[in-house]
Enzyme design. Structure first.
Site, PDB file in Angstrom:
ATOM      1  N   ARG A 204      -8.629   4.735  -6.379  1.00 52.55           N
ATOM      2  CA  ARG A 204      -8.927   3.489  -5.654  1.00 52.55           C
ATOM      3  C   ARG A 204     -10.250   3.590  -4.892  1.00 52.55           C
ATOM      4  NH1 ARG A 204      -4.141   0.652  -4.656  1.00 52.55           N
ATOM      5  NH2 ARG A 204      -2.697   0.970  -6.375  1.00 52.55           N
TER       6      ARG A 204
ATOM      7  N   LYS B  60      -0.995   5.452  -8.304  1.00 57.18           N
ATOM      8  CA  LYS B  60      -2.273   5.270  -7.617  1.00 57.18           C
ATOM      9  C   LYS B  60      -2.819   6.615  -7.113  1.00 57.18           C
ATOM     10  CE  LYS B  60      -0.501   2.442  -4.548  1.00 57.18           C
ATOM     11  NZ  LYS B  60      -0.077   1.686  -3.348  1.00 57.18           N
TER      12      LYS B  60
ATOM     13  N   CYS C 197       2.605 -10.497   1.198  1.00 53.37           N
ATOM     14  CA  CYS C 197       3.031  -9.251   0.559  1.00 53.37           C
ATOM     15  C   CYS C 197       4.459  -9.361   0.031  1.00 53.37           C
ATOM     16  CB  CYS C 197       2.928  -8.077   1.533  1.00 53.37           C
ATOM     17  SG  CYS C 197       3.483  -6.557   0.736  1.00 53.37           S
TER      18      CYS C 197
ATOM     19  N   CYS D  59       6.915  -2.631   5.942  1.00 54.02           N
ATOM     20  CA  CYS D  59       7.862  -1.880   5.102  1.00 54.02           C
ATOM     21  C   CYS D  59       7.420  -0.417   5.114  1.00 54.02           C
ATOM     22  CB  CYS D  59       7.898  -2.453   3.681  1.00 54.02           C
ATOM     23  SG  CYS D  59       6.621  -1.817   2.590  1.00 54.02           S
TER      24      CYS D  59
ATOM     25  N   LYS E 280      -5.967   8.277  -4.340  1.00 52.71           N
ATOM     26  CA  LYS E 280      -6.895   7.877  -3.272  1.00 52.71           C
ATOM     27  C   LYS E 280      -7.752   9.048  -2.794  1.00 52.71           C
ATOM     28  CE  LYS E 280      -3.884   4.177  -1.898  1.00 52.71           C
ATOM     29  NZ  LYS E 280      -3.096   3.531  -0.835  1.00 52.71           N
TER      30      LYS E 280
ATOM     31  N   CYS F 235      -0.549  -3.799   8.873  1.00 52.33           N
ATOM     32  CA  CYS F 235      -0.723  -4.166   7.471  1.00 52.33           C
ATOM     33  C   CYS F 235      -0.551  -5.671   7.326  1.00 52.33           C
ATOM     34  CB  CYS F 235       0.273  -3.420   6.600  1.00 52.33           C
ATOM     35  SG  CYS F 235       1.935  -4.124   6.728  1.00 52.33           S
TER      36      CYS F 235
ATOM     37  N   CYS G 131       1.043   1.118   4.499  1.00 48.27           N
ATOM     38  CA  CYS G 131      -0.335   0.664   4.238  1.00 48.27           C
ATOM     39  C   CYS G 131      -1.250   0.759   5.454  1.00 48.27           C
ATOM     40  CB  CYS G 131      -0.322  -0.761   3.705  1.00 48.27           C
ATOM     41  SG  CYS G 131       0.530  -0.901   2.127  1.00 48.27           S
TER      42      CYS G 131
ATOM     43  N   ARG H 107      -8.772  -7.900  -4.533  1.00 44.78           N
ATOM     44  CA  ARG H 107      -9.323  -6.834  -3.694  1.00 44.78           C
ATOM     45  C   ARG H 107     -10.645  -6.353  -4.299  1.00 44.78           C
ATOM     46  NH1 ARG H 107      -5.174  -2.126  -3.111  1.00 44.78           N
ATOM     47  NH2 ARG H 107      -4.044  -3.537  -1.719  1.00 44.78           N
TER      48      ARG H 107
HETATM   49 FE1  SRM Z   1      -0.890  -0.702   0.359  1.00 40.77          FE
HETATM   50  C1  SRM Z   1       1.321  -1.765  -1.957  1.00 40.77           C
HETATM   51  C2  SRM Z   1      -1.734  -3.828   1.081  1.00 40.77           C
HETATM   52  C3  SRM Z   1      -3.571   0.474   2.035  1.00 40.77           C
HETATM   53  C4  SRM Z   1       0.535   2.411   0.416  1.00 40.77           C
HETATM   54  N1  SRM Z   1      -0.334  -2.487  -0.383  1.00 40.77           N
HETATM   55  C5  SRM Z   1       0.562  -2.719  -1.372  1.00 40.77           C
HETATM   56  C6  SRM Z   1       0.557  -4.195  -1.778  1.00 40.77           C
HETATM   57  C7  SRM Z   1      -0.438  -4.371  -2.889  1.00 40.77           C
HETATM   58  C8  SRM Z   1       1.932  -4.792  -2.110  1.00 40.77           C
HETATM   59  C9  SRM Z   1       2.375  -4.801  -3.557  1.00 40.77           C
HETATM   60  O1  SRM Z   1       2.327  -3.768  -4.234  1.00 40.77           O
HETATM   61  O2  SRM Z   1       2.812  -5.867  -3.998  1.00 40.77           O
HETATM   62  C10 SRM Z   1       0.043  -4.827  -0.453  1.00 40.77           C
HETATM   63  C11 SRM Z   1      -0.640  -6.173  -0.568  1.00 40.77           C
HETATM   64  C12 SRM Z   1      -0.409  -6.983   0.688  1.00 40.77           C
HETATM   65  C13 SRM Z   1      -1.179  -8.234   0.719  1.00 40.77           C
HETATM   66  O3  SRM Z   1      -0.547  -9.312   0.708  1.00 40.77           O
HETATM   67  O4  SRM Z   1      -2.394  -8.215   0.807  1.00 40.77           O
HETATM   68  C14 SRM Z   1      -0.749  -3.670   0.109  1.00 40.77           C
HETATM   69  N2  SRM Z   1      -2.433  -1.529   1.256  1.00 40.77           N
HETATM   70  C15 SRM Z   1      -2.557  -2.847   1.549  1.00 40.77           C
HETATM   71  C16 SRM Z   1      -3.702  -3.104   2.502  1.00 40.77           C
HETATM   72  C17 SRM Z   1      -4.420  -4.430   2.266  1.00 40.77           C
HETATM   73  C18 SRM Z   1      -3.157  -3.007   3.937  1.00 40.77           C
HETATM   74  C19 SRM Z   1      -4.023  -3.541   5.026  1.00 40.77           C
HETATM   75  O5  SRM Z   1      -3.449  -4.230   5.867  1.00 40.77           O
HETATM   76  O6  SRM Z   1      -5.221  -3.277   5.068  1.00 40.77           O
HETATM   77  C20 SRM Z   1      -4.552  -1.847   2.230  1.00 40.77           C
HETATM   78  C21 SRM Z   1      -5.533  -2.026   1.116  1.00 40.77           C
HETATM   79  C22 SRM Z   1      -6.383  -0.819   0.949  1.00 40.77           C
HETATM   80  C23 SRM Z   1      -7.488  -0.964  -0.048  1.00 40.77           C
HETATM   81  O7  SRM Z   1      -8.491  -1.597   0.273  1.00 40.77           O
HETATM   82  O8  SRM Z   1      -7.391  -0.384  -1.132  1.00 40.77           O
HETATM   83  C24 SRM Z   1      -3.466  -0.871   1.802  1.00 40.77           C
HETATM   84  N3  SRM Z   1      -1.463   1.146   1.021  1.00 40.77           N
HETATM   85  C25 SRM Z   1      -2.557   1.384   1.798  1.00 40.77           C
HETATM   86  C26 SRM Z   1      -2.466   2.693   2.372  1.00 40.77           C
HETATM   87  C27 SRM Z   1      -3.462   3.309   3.352  1.00 40.77           C
HETATM   88  C28 SRM Z   1      -4.493   4.142   2.661  1.00 40.77           C
HETATM   89  O9  SRM Z   1      -4.653   4.078   1.435  1.00 40.77           O
HETATM   90  O10 SRM Z   1      -5.199   4.870   3.356  1.00 40.77           O
HETATM   91  C29 SRM Z   1      -1.281   3.242   1.916  1.00 40.77           C
HETATM   92  C30 SRM Z   1      -0.698   4.619   2.337  1.00 40.77           C
HETATM   93  C31 SRM Z   1      -1.382   5.757   1.708  1.00 40.77           C
HETATM   94  C32 SRM Z   1      -0.758   6.080   0.388  1.00 40.77           C
HETATM   95  O11 SRM Z   1      -1.136   5.461  -0.607  1.00 40.77           O
HETATM   96  O12 SRM Z   1       0.122   6.929   0.351  1.00 40.77           O
HETATM   97  C33 SRM Z   1      -0.664   2.262   1.066  1.00 40.77           C
HETATM   98  N4  SRM Z   1       0.633   0.192  -0.650  1.00 40.77           N
HETATM   99  C34 SRM Z   1       1.100   1.460  -0.424  1.00 40.77           C
HETATM  100  C35 SRM Z   1       2.289   1.659  -1.211  1.00 40.77           C
HETATM  101  C36 SRM Z   1       3.142   2.949  -1.246  1.00 40.77           C
HETATM  102  C37 SRM Z   1       2.605   3.947  -2.200  1.00 40.77           C
HETATM  103  C38 SRM Z   1       3.531   5.142  -2.350  1.00 40.77           C
HETATM  104  O13 SRM Z   1       3.060   6.195  -2.698  1.00 40.77           O
HETATM  105  O14 SRM Z   1       4.723   5.017  -2.150  1.00 40.77           O
HETATM  106  C39 SRM Z   1       2.515   0.452  -1.901  1.00 40.77           C
HETATM  107  C40 SRM Z   1       3.669   0.141  -2.866  1.00 40.77           C
HETATM  108  C41 SRM Z   1       3.492   0.771  -4.200  1.00 40.77           C
HETATM  109  O15 SRM Z   1       2.458   1.320  -4.547  1.00 40.77           O
HETATM  110  O16 SRM Z   1       4.468   0.715  -4.940  1.00 40.77           O
HETATM  111  C42 SRM Z   1       1.473  -0.457  -1.516  1.00 40.77           C
HETATM  112 FE1  SF4 Z   2       3.224  -4.886   2.242  1.00 41.65          FE
HETATM  113 FE2  SF4 Z   2       4.628  -2.804   3.032  1.00 41.65          FE
HETATM  114 FE3  SF4 Z   2       2.037  -2.528   2.531  1.00 41.65          FE
HETATM  115 FE4  SF4 Z   2       2.792  -3.848   4.646  1.00 41.65          FE
HETATM  116  S1  SF4 Z   2       3.202  -1.672   4.256  1.00 41.65           S
HETATM  117  S2  SF4 Z   2       1.234  -4.540   3.161  1.00 41.65           S
HETATM  118  S3  SF4 Z   2       4.638  -4.827   3.975  1.00 41.65           S
HETATM  119  S4  SF4 Z   2       3.569  -3.016   1.040  1.00 41.65           S
END
Ligand code: SRM
Ligand code: SF4
Length: 564
Positions: A143, A207, A434, A473, A209, A428, A477, A74
């Site tokens: 981030r 993390k 993922c 899930c 943001k 997502c 995201c 990323r």
């Molecule tokens: Fe996310 C984890 C993809 C934005 C909440 N996110 C992941 C991971 C890295 C899975 C992992 O930990 O193994 C995913 C990788 C998937 C892949 O194969 O590429 C992933 N997140 C993404 C992206 C690529 C989704 C998308 O379709 O665009 C976004 C990348 C953003 C970036 O450029 O930095 C992405 N993730 C978000 C957002 C939206 C936002 O930030 O505005 C959220 C919700 C906001 C938040 O953080 O509360 C988000 N991602 C999570 C979480 C849950 C965090 C939590 O507090 O519980 C995880 C899991 C974790 O951190 O344990 C996670």
């Molecule tokens: Fe993966 Fe869940 Fe984030 Fe979708 S919402 S990219 S399934 S961690």
């Protein structure tokens, strides 16, 4: 301080010598396509996730082969602002080292998928040669900083973008580990010479943001951020920002002490105070965030545990800044704006819809090739949006026709043809990359939207903008809990459906249907569309209608509803 034990990740960070671990050794181990388990936690701070192809995971196990490991990378792109020459660099890397796609993310960044270990170091080096980097794109740090990309007021947008870049720079980890491992930078022997003034040795509990938004568009979803800045414009200049804290989306199915939460407005600050306040918010979370339970470690839980007044006091004490009363603001939508827009200095900007954020060539829709051709022609800027789309920016009036011609030639001008539902959709990544996905998302949402479009048409609602977001899930995201229709993966083909969120991201949806398959989702939505068509008020949005008509009960806790 709690007597509970710290999480394993805390131990890994503490022993890592500021994010070095044994990553460098793992990269040259030819016996496996993976890196050491502890290093998979540290590589995130360098913007790199180890993944395996889930489509063939069980087949590989059956054949007694190790999983088909590859890496997701990323990049960090504050405000999603790229020169077109940077884009051309990213495009070449996608073709040479990744899976021939660039994935635009929900935080205005890009991801590569499918980079194998032997190409990993070279790929990161080439991203740096393209004058970008991947530092802190993931991990327990701040981030990618978001910033509203739609430049209707060009001067204000440039200034806000500069604030986003400064904040990104200020909150970057200072460790030289990245340069040593990936760019063959000089080795700094003692990790003590390499202190982290803001983060300390174990970085943040989780993390973090941050985002800047410029009303009336809430494109960055400011209330989903740990830290948000709502720009206040008075007499044509930025007088300051309303600061929001404690937003976050992630939850776990069945665990009620985890939940999505919208940020609270702390109060107003002047532009010169942004960095001081941001640093105070970060260090408060560093010192008080829960390091014993990663599911309870985000800032939102620190604030709920200790109270917003305590938090405000702590931030004021640490920053030396007193918050003023919040200035009134109003948002109209949390989606993007498409097509040609003219800004206030006479430049044109074209908002291009990118379904699911995936930039690749598929059949006659050659998005990767088309954007390459546009970037070669148009020596200016691309802006990545917070809704996984792209803006071709700063186009002179004389060049519009040539860009229109290229959009048509490559079959990528779909914002004029796609339905409003599709234009307001986000999915997502989920399968196959993922590791946390429970259900399909990016690969499935387009076909569900086809079916929902057919229903909407049947009820005379074909022109109706409704936000729909899907995730594989509950991590959230694609920020599904602030879409009018939010579908959250629970198992293969099964989703929890959330309804009733605000069109501008100002109110959370509530669970309406659990563990539902496609048929059940359609069966539940059809009568709601029918009622909406006949009983709505003028210009009323679907989510507002569902709340007003009592179909769903909006969450009433103050933290969940914003009225500006
Ligand atoms: Fe996310 C984890 C993809 C934005 C909440 N996110 C992941 C991971 C890295 C899975 C992992 O930990 O193994 C995913 C990788 C998937 C892949 O194969 O590429 C992933 N997140 C993404 C992206 C690529 C989704 C998308 O379709 O665009 C976004 C990348 C953003 C970036 O450029 O930095 C992405 N993730 C978000 C957002 C939206 C936002 O930030 O505005 C959220 C919700 C906001 C938040 O953080 O509360 C988000 N991602 C999570 C979480 C849950 C965090 C939590 O507090 O519980 C995880 C899991 C974790 O951190 O344990 C996670
Ligand atoms: Fe993966 Fe869940 Fe984030 Fe979708 S919402 S990219 S399934 S961690």
């Amino acid at each position: 301080m709690s007597d509970k034990t710290l999480t394993e990740v805390e131990g890994i960070k503490a022993a890592s010598r500021h994010l070095r671990g044994t990553i460098a050794d793992g990269l040259v181990d030819p016996l496996t396509g993976a890196i050491a388990a502890a290093d998979t936690q540290l590589s995130k701070f360098h913007g790199i996730y180890q993944q395996d192809d889930r489509d063939i995971r069980s087949e590989r196990t059956r054949q007694k082969l190790e999983p088909a490991y590859s890496f997701m990378i990323r990049a960090r792109i504050p405000g999603g602002l790229l020169s077109t020459s940077q884009w051309l660099g990213l495009d070449r890397i996608a073709l040479e080292h990744a899976n021939q796609t660039i994935r635009l993310t929900t935080r205005q960044a890009i991801q590569y998928h499918g980079v194998v270990k032997r190409n990993l170091k070279q790929t990161v080096a080439e991203i740096n040669q393209a004058t970008l980097d991947t530092i802190a794109a993931c991990g327990d740090v701040n981030r990618n900083v978001m910033s509203s990309p739609l430049p209707t007021l060009s001067t204000i947008h440039r200034e806000v973008q500069r604030h986003a870049e400064k904040l990104s720079e200020h909150l970057m980890p200072k460790s030289r580990a990245y340069h040593e491992i990936w760019l063959d930078g000089e080795k700094i022997e003692s990790s003590k010479t390499d202190l982290e003034p803001i983060y300390g040795d174990t970085y943040l509990p989780r993390k973090f943001k941050a985002a800047f938004v410029i009303p009336p568009q809430n494109d960055v979803d400011v209330f989903a951020q740990d830290l948000g800045f709502i720009t206040v414009v008075e007499d044509g200049r930025i007088s300051g920002f309303n600061v929001t804290v404690g937003g976050g989306m992630g939850m776990t199915h069945g665990e009620t002490d985890t939940y999505p939460r919208l940020g609270d407005v702390l109060g107003f600050i002047e532009p010169d105070d942004v960095l001081k306040v941001a640093e105070a918010v970060v260090t408060t979370q560093r010192d008080y965030g829960d390091r014993t339970n990663r599911k309870h470690a985000r800032l939102k839980y620190t604030i709920d545990d200790r109270g917003i007044d305590w938090f405000r006091g702590e931030v004021e004490k640490r920053s030396g800044v007193s918050f003023g009363s919040a200035v009134k603001y109003a948002f109209v939508a949390n989606g993007d704006v498409y097509g040609w827009q003219l800004d206030d200095v006479g430049a044109w900007h074209y908002g291009l819809f990118v379904e699911g954020g995936r930039v690749g060539d598929v059949g006659s829709r050659r998005l990767l090739s088309g954007l390459r051709a546009i970037a070669r022609l148009h020596n200016a800027e691309f802006r990545l949006t917070p809704n996984q789309n792209l803006i071709i920016s700063k186009v002179a009036a004389a060049d519009k026709a040539a860009i229109d011609a290229l959009l048509a030639e490559y079959g990528i001008e779909n914002s004029a043809h796609a339905s409003p539902l599709r234009l307001n959709s986000m999915a997502c990544v989920a399968f196959p990359s993922c590791g946390l996905a429970m259900a399909e998302s990016e690969r499935y949402l387009p076909s569900l939207v086809d079916k929902l479009d057919a229903s909407l048409q049947q009820y005379g609602l074909a022109g109706e903008p409704i936000t729909i977001r899907m995730t594989g899930c509950p991590n959230g995201c694609a920020r599904p809990y602030i879409a009018e229709i939010g579908l959250v993966g629970k198992g293969p083909g099964r989703y929890t459906m959330f309804l009733g969120a605000g069109f501008a991201g100002e109110r959370l949806g509530v669970p309406f249907l659990d563990n539902a398959n496609e048929e059940e989702v359609l069966e539940a939505l059809n009568p709601l569309f029918a009622d909406f068509a006949t009983e709505r008020n003028d210009a009323e949005h679907f989510g507002d209608f569902l709340v007003r008509s009592g179909v769903v009960r909006a969450l009433t806790a103050g933290r969940n509803i914003h009225d500006g």
